[in-house]
Design an enzyme around this catalytic site. Structure first.
Site, short mmCIF file in Angstrom:
data_model
loop_
_atom_site.label_atom_id
_atom_site.label_comp_id
_atom_site.label_asym_id
_atom_site.label_seq_id
_atom_site.Cartn_x
_atom_site.Cartn_y
_atom_site.Cartn_z
N CYS A 235 -3.41 -11.54 2.02
CA CYS A 235 -4.56 -11.87 1.17
C CYS A 235 -5.49 -12.85 1.86
CB CYS A 235 -4.09 -12.42 -0.16
SG CYS A 235 -3.34 -14.03 0.02
N LYS B 202 10.62 -11.75 -10.82
CA LYS B 202 10.52 -10.28 -10.79
C LYS B 202 9.81 -9.95 -9.47
CE LYS B 202 8.40 -6.94 -11.06
NZ LYS B 202 8.26 -6.00 -9.88
N PHE C 17 4.38 -7.34 -2.67
CA PHE C 17 5.24 -6.89 -1.57
C PHE C 17 4.98 -7.61 -0.26
CE2 PHE C 17 1.51 -4.30 -0.50
CZ PHE C 17 1.53 -4.36 0.89
N GLU D 35 9.02 -4.23 -6.32
CA GLU D 35 10.01 -3.15 -6.22
C GLU D 35 9.94 -2.45 -4.86
OE1 GLU D 35 7.30 -3.44 -7.94
OE2 GLU D 35 6.56 -1.57 -8.81
N GLU E 116 -11.06 -4.48 -0.80
CA GLU E 116 -9.89 -4.94 -0.05
C GLU E 116 -9.25 -3.73 0.62
OE1 GLU E 116 -6.47 -6.51 -2.29
OE2 GLU E 116 -6.34 -8.04 -0.74
P1 NAD Z 1 0.51 -5.14 -7.07
O1 NAD Z 1 -0.53 -5.74 -7.97
O2 NAD Z 1 0.58 -3.68 -6.96
O3 NAD Z 1 1.98 -5.61 -7.53
C1 NAD Z 1 2.30 -6.97 -7.72
C2 NAD Z 1 3.39 -7.08 -8.78
O4 NAD Z 1 2.89 -6.56 -10.01
C3 NAD Z 1 4.66 -6.30 -8.44
O5 NAD Z 1 5.77 -7.09 -8.76
C4 NAD Z 1 4.57 -5.07 -9.35
O6 NAD Z 1 5.82 -4.63 -9.79
C5 NAD Z 1 3.75 -5.55 -10.52
N1 NAD Z 1 2.89 -4.51 -11.09
C6 NAD Z 1 2.25 -3.51 -10.41
N2 NAD Z 1 1.51 -2.76 -11.25
C7 NAD Z 1 1.67 -3.30 -12.49
C8 NAD Z 1 1.16 -2.97 -13.78
N3 NAD Z 1 0.34 -1.94 -13.96
N4 NAD Z 1 1.54 -3.73 -14.82
C9 NAD Z 1 2.37 -4.78 -14.65
N5 NAD Z 1 2.88 -5.14 -13.45
C10 NAD Z 1 2.54 -4.41 -12.38
O7 NAD Z 1 0.29 -5.86 -5.65
P2 NAD Z 1 1.00 -5.50 -4.26
O8 NAD Z 1 0.48 -4.21 -3.77
O9 NAD Z 1 2.46 -5.69 -4.39
O10 NAD Z 1 0.44 -6.69 -3.36
C11 NAD Z 1 -0.77 -6.65 -2.66
C12 NAD Z 1 -1.86 -7.35 -3.40
O11 NAD Z 1 -1.50 -8.72 -3.64
C13 NAD Z 1 -3.16 -7.42 -2.60
O12 NAD Z 1 -4.24 -7.14 -3.47
C14 NAD Z 1 -3.21 -8.87 -2.13
O13 NAD Z 1 -4.50 -9.38 -1.87
C15 NAD Z 1 -2.57 -9.58 -3.27
N6 NAD Z 1 -2.07 -10.88 -2.87
C16 NAD Z 1 -2.77 -11.97 -3.29
C17 NAD Z 1 -2.37 -13.23 -2.90
C18 NAD Z 1 -3.14 -14.44 -3.34
O14 NAD Z 1 -2.66 -15.55 -3.13
N7 NAD Z 1 -4.31 -14.31 -3.95
C19 NAD Z 1 -1.24 -13.39 -2.09
C20 NAD Z 1 -0.55 -12.24 -1.69
C21 NAD Z 1 -0.97 -10.98 -2.09
#
Ligand code: NAD
Length: 491
Positions: A288, A180, A156, A183, A389
């Site tokens: 991140c 994808k 997000f 959401e 985090e």
């Molecule tokens: P998230 O892991 O909750 O969701 C990311 C994606 O995974 C979404 O599209 C979501 O629909 C999907 N998803 C969520 N739970 C799932 C599951 N159980 N099974 C399959 N798919 C699933 O992450 P978020 O809250 O949207 O984003 C924040 C996180 O992203 C933070 O931890 C941040 O550090 C990380 N991030 C990392 C980088 C990087 O380059 N390392 C860059 C941006 C964000």
């Protein structure tokens, strides 16, 4: 275009060149986190419909992979122009569904556009090796070939930029692509796909599929998918890596972070403080690459804390669309609660609370998910706020007796995304580069964000895989290196 122009309230997929209604029972409301207003509804694509999206990509791939590369990059040039033309409108949609401030949204989109620009260099990026006389009368060449349909599953926090770490490279190299998006803020992707529709990609080459975890899992279990790119939290990154590998596809999965900044006793402390505050609190800390623990060497601790608090006290919390706002709303009430719980944990663990952003309110935005800038001093780097985090506007400041101890502390977390050093000593900078066990290192730079022509690093629990996002690494991820060996005997 505004939100009403990109959706009639219920979001649709974009598959095989058509906006397609989503026939699913699950879904989520998309909410403006500054006001609590519902902006639309995103139905989740049921797992059973995912195969059709991959099939559309695969059907388009057969022709697309053999189009001249010059033809393949023309829609990307058009997409770049469209993104420039719509940048301000996209930024407003992004702020409205995410909460960050307008300048941050503009900056994010600029970073996304830069990736489209770099991908337009695919004719050069895809070139590989050729060696005459590799053996007697034998010439050998290596060729990068596309593999099929790839998916990217994105988080997000950068809904405009992160899809563009992948999409332009996947298609420029001759693959089809499925996005994808998160959401939680899918409207930005919806906007992006209106521009993709206009840019003139052949039907099926670029597809959008909305959904939640079940949709993601259906993609990862689809044996026709060539590979998956993921960016999100560490537990999900690990799950994506394992599931995709089990299916037998390529996978790169970027996870969460805990980034430290080391402040040397030789540093310009006002400069270091300003850059650290910006790194910690921009985008409400939902980055991140946010450096949210500063380890300060020796006597620099007190003046650094003072300089930090001076900058922090000028931060304005509010609606991201208000030009005066520094720190906007966090993505959701649930996330704001989690951040507040971690601040509670920071207090319980005995860290010194210097500024407390819990319970902050913004006039006229009583339903907003705001947390003000929060600063801890005398931080114990073994405590939760220094190891987990937080993803909110929270900065912790710790002491170290010397540079060596500071570097050991920064290497003492499970994560390896980024770290920065503020120093006036070249020798320290050199040692830091060698010893900091992270993928993105900044020296006298608050946020070590690589430009699009470098890959985005990350290791330990911040990355699962070997080839990263952006630039040459992602071109390698999206292509298979085939070797040709030729001999032409006289006939
Ligand atoms: P998230 O892991 O909750 O969701 C990311 C994606 O995974 C979404 O599209 C979501 O629909 C999907 N998803 C969520 N739970 C799932 C599951 N159980 N099974 C399959 N798919 C699933 O992450 P978020 O809250 O949207 O984003 C924040 C996180 O992203 C933070 O931890 C941040 O550090 C990380 N991030 C990392 C980088 C990087 O380059 N390392 C860059 C941006 C964000």
């Amino acid at each position: 275009m505004d939100i009403d122009d990109i959706t009639d309230g219920t979001l649709r997929n974009y598959v095989d060149g058509e906006w397609t209604p989503i026939d699913g029972d699950d879904g989520a409301d998309v909410v403006n986190p500054a006001t609590g207003e519902t902006l639309g509804h995103v139905p989740f694509t049921p797992p059973g419909s995912v195969a059709d999206v991959v099939s559309a990509g695969d059907a388009a791939f057969e022709t697309w992979r053999n189009r001249a590369i010059e033809d393949r990059i023309q829609p990307l040039f058009r997409l770049k122009s469209l993104l420039e033309e719509h940048q301000e409108d996209i930024a407003r949609v992004l702020v409205t569904e995410h909460g960050k401030n307008l300048n941050e949204a503009r900056g994010e989109l600029r970073r996304g556009i830069e990736n489209v620009e770099v991908a337009c260099g695919a004719p050069r990026l895809m070139q590989d090796g050729f060696l005459e006389n590799a053996a007697p009368e034998i010439d050998e060449m290596a060729v990068r070939r596309p593999l099929g349909t790839f998916a990217a599953i994105t988080p997000f926090n950068f809904p405009g930029m992160i899809p563009l770490w992948f999409l332009p490279y996947a298609v420029a190299t001759g693959n089809s692509f499925v996005l994808k998006p998160s959401e939680q803020d899918p409207l930005t992707a919806q906007y992006l796909f209106h521009l993709i529709d206009e840019a003139g990609f052949p039907d099926g080459v670029v597809n959008l599929v909305h959904g939640g975890p079940d949709t993601v899992n259906a993609l990862l279990e689809n044996e026709d998918l060539a590979g998956a790119s993921f960016v999100g939290s560490t537990p999900v990154a690990r799950h994506v890596y394992e599931t995709a590998a089990r299916t037998g596809m390529r996978v790169q999965a970027q996870g969460g972070a805990k980034n430290y900044v080391v402040v040397s006793d030789s540093a310009d402390l006002e400069y270091a403080a300003a850059k650290t505050v910006s790194s910690s609190f921009a985008c409400g800390g939902e980055r991140c690459l946010a450096n949210d623990i500063a380890v300060v060497v020796g006597d620099a601790y007190e003046p650094f804390v003072e300089a930090v608090l001076d900058v922090v006290d000028d931060q304005v919390v509010g609606d991201g669309l208000d030009p005066d706002t520094d720190i906007g709303a966090l993505i959701s009430p649930g996330h704001a609660e989690r951040v507040a719980d971690l601040i509670d944990a920071g207090v319980e663990d005995g860290n010194e609370l210097l500024r407390d952003g819990r319970g902050v309110t913004v006039d006229g935005y009583e339903e907003g998910t705001f947390i003000g800038p929060t600063v801890f001093g005398e931080v114990d780097t073994d405590s939760r706020i220094a190891q987990e985090e937080i993803f909110g506007p929270v900065l912790g400041i710790a002491r170290a007796d010397d540079f060596d101890e500071a570097v050991r502390k920064l290497n003492g977390t499970d994560f390896g995304n980024a770290a920065s050093l503020f120093t006036a000593r070249g020798g320290e900078a050199r040692e830091f580069r060698n010893r900091a066990d992270v993928g993105n290192i900044g020296v006298n730079v608050g946020t070590a964000a690589p430009m699009a022509f470098f890959h985005f690093g990350g290791r330990k629990d911040s990355f699962f895989g070997d080839l990263h996002a952006q630039a040459e690494d992602v071109v390698r991820f999206y292509t298979d290196e085939t070797v040709y060996i030729e001999r032409w005997p006289d006939v």
